[in-house]
Design an enzyme around this catalytic site. Sequence first.
Site, PDB file in Angstrom:
ATOM      1  NE  ARG A 166      -3.817  -2.228   0.409  1.00 35.52           N
ATOM      2  CZ  ARG A 166      -3.562  -3.481   0.024  1.00 35.52           C
ATOM      3  NH1 ARG A 166      -2.436  -3.765  -0.618  1.00 35.52           N
ATOM      4  NH2 ARG A 166      -4.418  -4.442   0.256  1.00 35.52           N
ATOM      5  CB  SER A 240      -8.602  -1.380   4.672  1.00 39.01           C
ATOM      6  OG  SER A 240      -9.047  -2.604   4.173  1.00 39.01           O
ATOM      7  CD  GLU A 336      -5.574   0.768   2.532  1.00 37.06           C
ATOM      8  OE1 GLU A 336      -5.383  -0.295   3.133  1.00 37.06           O
ATOM      9  OE2 GLU A 336      -6.381   0.876   1.597  1.00 37.06           O
TER      10      GLU A 336
END
Length: 340
Positions: A166, A240, A336
Amino acid sequence: MLPTLHERFPLRDCNTFGVEARARWFCRASAAEELAALAAEPRLAGLPRLVLGGGSNLLLTGDFDGLVIKVEVPGLRELGEAGGAWHVEVGAGENWHATVERLLAMHRPGLENLALIPGNCGAAPIQNIGAYGLELAERLDSLTAWDIDLQRLVQMSAAECDFGYRDSVFKHALAGRRVILSLRLALPKQWQPVAAYADVAQELKARHVADPQPRDLFDAVVAIRRRKLPDPAVIGNAGSFFKNPIVSREQHRALIGHHPSLVGYPLPGGRVKLAAAWLIDAAGLKGVTRGRAGVYEKQALVLVNRGGATGAEILALAREVQDKVAEKFGIRLEPEPVIV
Ligand SMILES: Cc1cc2nc3c(=O)[nH]c(=O)nc-3n(C[C@H](O)[C@H](O)[C@H](O)COP(=O)(O)OP(=O)(O)OC[C@H]3O[C@@H](n4cnc5c(N)ncnc54)[C@H](O)[C@@H]3O)c2cc1C
């Protein structure tokens, strides 16, 4: 040509959290020439810029006192084959899931595990989107971007994007500097299913699929996601909210000693990726509501807007989750989405 500039533009429909916020200036851009024209516009001089795709990985905590540029470069075209892969160029403004589905219909599979990830193609490299055992990094050859500082087009290879979990160079050294205009995808000619991930393997088994074909994998991933994740059109969220933290072997051993049911996945090199959802659940936060923000009851990794939440309310809940998890496990969860 200068794109149309909208003043005090409402952003509620431009972010999947459905948070109310306004941009001092807003425009849509679908070509490099428009980005060049923006740089010469006196009304925008010195103002910060925020590049936007589908707004599905973004938390707006207030009005944005600058220019929001929504990238809408269209198009998908085949470039031929090279190095054992089909190469396809796709515009940054194309919807990601629609692109995955379209490529499948064109017999150019390879992105099935990433089906149903919201947002547009241009944002995919920013956090190196990943799901169910596959990351964009494994299917990207290169990309074309507009460099805001240099005021020119640049080509970047996948290696230059410095992809991680990520993560990419666009979140660090090149943060806010490059507007991605198109991606060049490389889809292996010898397609192999990526089906080792437990959820995927179970879903295929439940469907009695022993020898999965691309469409089987796509259908399985779509079904799993529909069951687990809230649809942003129904309940505001950004997927998320936290990354799964990665700890050393020693730290993992110590944690397991205190919390035997801790969920973790071993990584090459001995480190362990912990399930952030498990940590949040174990900290007693799954399903909680604070004001109009909440932790999703079916998946603790997802923060939701229960209706009319402000970005500040969601951020306060995120901080509470970080603090409680840190207190209990000594691990600080990292958000995130991009927080603006
Ligand atoms: C229900 C749900 C499920 C999700 N599941 C996953 C998942 O499984 N895996 C995963 O990785 N992500 C997931 N996400 C997060 C999100 O979908 C992805 O990160 C997606 O790539 C974001 O695309 P976007 O166009 O909405 O980006 P935005 O939210 O518009 O932007 C995100 C960031 O990228 C930058 N950006 C956007 N477009 C460009 C561009 N053209 N050039 C330069 N910078 C740009 C923005 O400035 C911002 O920093 C999920 C989100 C939701 C709501």
